[in-house]
Design an enzyme around this catalytic site. Structure first.
Site, short mmCIF file in Angstrom:
data_model
loop_
_atom_site.label_atom_id
_atom_site.label_comp_id
_atom_site.label_asym_id
_atom_site.label_seq_id
_atom_site.Cartn_x
_atom_site.Cartn_y
_atom_site.Cartn_z
N HIS A 86 0.82 -1.22 0.00
CA HIS A 86 0.00 0.00 0.00
C HIS A 86 0.85 1.27 0.00
O HIS A 86 0.34 2.35 -0.25
CB HIS A 86 -1.00 -0.01 1.16
CG HIS A 86 -0.37 0.23 2.50
ND1 HIS A 86 0.24 -0.75 3.22
CD2 HIS A 86 -0.26 1.36 3.24
CE1 HIS A 86 0.71 -0.25 4.33
NE2 HIS A 86 0.41 1.04 4.38
N HIS A 97 8.17 -2.15 2.10
CA HIS A 97 7.77 -0.77 1.80
C HIS A 97 8.91 0.16 1.42
O HIS A 97 8.85 0.88 0.43
CB HIS A 97 7.04 -0.16 3.00
CG HIS A 97 5.88 -0.97 3.48
ND1 HIS A 97 4.91 -1.46 2.64
CD2 HIS A 97 5.53 -1.38 4.72
CE1 HIS A 97 4.01 -2.11 3.35
NE2 HIS A 97 4.36 -2.08 4.61
N LYS A 144 9.72 1.18 15.87
CA LYS A 144 8.53 1.44 16.68
C LYS A 144 8.90 2.08 18.01
O LYS A 144 10.06 2.00 18.44
CB LYS A 144 7.83 0.11 16.96
CG LYS A 144 7.12 -0.49 15.76
CD LYS A 144 6.23 -1.64 16.19
CE LYS A 144 5.49 -2.24 15.01
NZ LYS A 144 4.52 -1.32 14.40
#
Ligand code: NDP
Length: 468
Positions: A168, A230, A329
């Site tokens: 995406h 990604h 993260k």
């Protein structure tokens, strides 16, 4: 199954009661329909969960509405949607489902990856119509051999142009904006090479911690979750040669070409990679435990929550420019951007004084913004230099990235889908790093949740002679 109009596409969601369907796929479809209200989609959900038809209809209605699809479009889809309870690994149940879905369906695999592979085995045995399209979620394989075996298997089911490997990030507006930024103006196009660009940093730092996703994340880690997929796609869009047109074959071949030339910087995964894991700390008001104490985490897997690798592109445009790819993260601040650091000018006239700061172009992924920082005359004394910023808002995305990618799939256009050779190459690029980490040749560092991560990252090792 309701009668479909010729222009209607059937979207058959396999794994319809799962998280992805609810949280990303259906909202993505809603955002697509908010823009393209004429589009006709027949949504069929299939899963082994025992969902009542009304429950499914309500899930579809809520998700499409949440992202702005107009009420009449939503109600048209809801009135035609169906839910089929099926164990997709039982050949008769899969067969009945596919027969009902018809010849032209998009089969969207919102299933656990291992189940997707097994369903594809059944599709191979059964055969599907030549019009069927397959949309496959990440992760695509777990390493190079598994990705390559899966590719071979898929090609026995349908042609490459009917296989849509999803990423995406290819629907993110800043990534698509790279086409305009790079190729549609006279200013940036000529400086897009190692002659002018000293370094490129592509980062995706999140201020979220594990957020209950141990089941998936603990087996993947930051490198596989973000960089292998990604960020290498972002790099490909950033660094590919200029396409003559936006035909899928043209763009995807150029992306493949640049990734084929991409390897770990200096050929040494030890000096060119870093990994770390968060420990107890604060994210805003929230206290986050040590990563290894998070529910569902297996400390024996030794999973990193922050990763950085440096790669180089060995072609005439990019040789000598390091690309730093970093993601993690539980960081104190988000940083989702591409930063281009320019080389110093060849000569600054004697008599102009100023700080020695390189010119930079920053393309923010979220929110989409572009900032060009240039050394020019300072205010006050015109013989002093200082950095000034030129800013441009790149505009809100017209739809969610999932909507952008899904729209192309429904149109049978693989432009924003990952081609098979590229999926394999992305594994090939990170494989030396994964091996070095497995062999413990790169230390696992620690950083407190809410901090900026360990100090000293982002430094590019001097390029070593290539080996072998
Ligand atoms: P979930 O486990 O939430 O959903 C998968 C669904 O498939 C579940 O409802 C599951 O049922 C069902 N299922 C499993 N086996 C069968 C079977 N044999 N027959 C019928 N149904 C079956 O997974 P996600 O939605 O999170 O992920 C789906 C895919 O999307 C994965 O490939 C994932 O990597 C990818 N992805 C997910 C993201 C996310 O944020 N969730 C983000 C990006 C990619 P049951 O619960 O009974 O097992």
């Amino acid at each position: 199954m309701s009668q479909t109009q010729p222009e209607t596409t059937t979207l058959l969601i396999l794994g319809a009661s799962g998280d992805l369907t609810k949280r990303l796929l259906l909202p993505g479809l809603g955002s697509l329909l908010a823009v393209e209200t004429q589009r006709r989609v027949h949504v069929v959900g299939a899963d082994r969960a025992d969902l009542a038809p009304e429950e499914w209809a309500e899930t579809v209605r809520a998700a499409l509405t949440s992202t702005g699809a107009p009420a009449d479009v939503v109600e048209e889809i809801v009135s035609g949607t169906e839910y089929v309870r099926a164990d997709l690994l039982v050949p008769e149940e899969l067969d009945a489902l596919l027969t009902r879905a018809g010849e032209h369906a998009v089969l969207y695999f919102a299933l656990p990856p291992a189940v997707s592979v097994r369903v594809c085995e059944l599709l191979e045995q059964r055969g599907v119509s030549g019009q069927t399209r397959l949309a496959l979620e990440k992760p695509f394989g777990t390493d190079l051999p598994s990705a390559s075996a899966f590719n071979e298997q898929l090609l026995r089911v349908v042609d490459e142009n009917r296989i849509h490997r999803i990423d995406h990030f290819l629907g993110l507006s800043t990534v698509l904006n790279l086409l305009g930024v790079r190729f549609a103006n006279r200013l940036l196009q000529p400086v897009w090479s190692s002659e002018h660009i000293e370094k490129v940093v592509i980062s995706y730092d999140e201020d979220l911690a594990l957020e209950g996703r141990a089941g998936y994340y603990d087996k993947a880690g930051a490198l596989v979750d973000m960089i292998q997929s990604h960020l290498l796609q972002v790099l490909a869009f950033f660094a590919m040669e200029a396409p003559a047109s936006l035909e899928e074959d043209e763009v995807r071949s150029l992306k493949a070409q640049v990734l084929r030339a991409t390897t770990v910087w200096g050929g040494d995964p030890v000096t060119a990679s870093r990994r770390a894991r968060y420990t107890r700390g604060n994210l805003g008001e929230r206290v986050v435990p040590d990563y290894v104490a998070e529910e569902g985490v297996d400390p024996a897997l030794d999973t990193e929550t922050l990763a950085e690798i440096v790669v180089g592109i060995d072609n005439s445009r990019w040789r000598g420019t390091p690309f730093v790819l970093r993601s993690g993260k539980a960081l104190g601040a988000t940083a989702k951007r591409i930063e281009v650091v320019f080389r110093a000018p060849t000569h600054v006239p004697a008599g102009l004084h100023g700080q020695d700061v390189p010119d930079r172009l920053v393309l923010e992924l979220k929110p989409a913004e572009m900032v060009l920082s240039l050394s020019i005359n300072a205010e006050g004394d015109p013989f002093d230099l200082e950095q000034k910023e030129l800013r441009a808002t790149l505009g809100e995305s017209r739809m969610l990235p999932y909507g952008e990618v899904l729209g192309r799939i429904l149109d049978a256009d693989p432009l924003l889908s990952i081609r098979g050779d590229v999926a394999e190459d992305c594994w090939r690029i990170v494989e030396p790093v994964l091996t070095a980490w497995r062999e413990d040749r790169v230390p696992m560092q620690e950083y407190a949740a809410g901090s900026a991560g360990p100090a000293g990252w982002g430094v590019v090792p001097e390029r070593l002679p290539e080996r072998g």
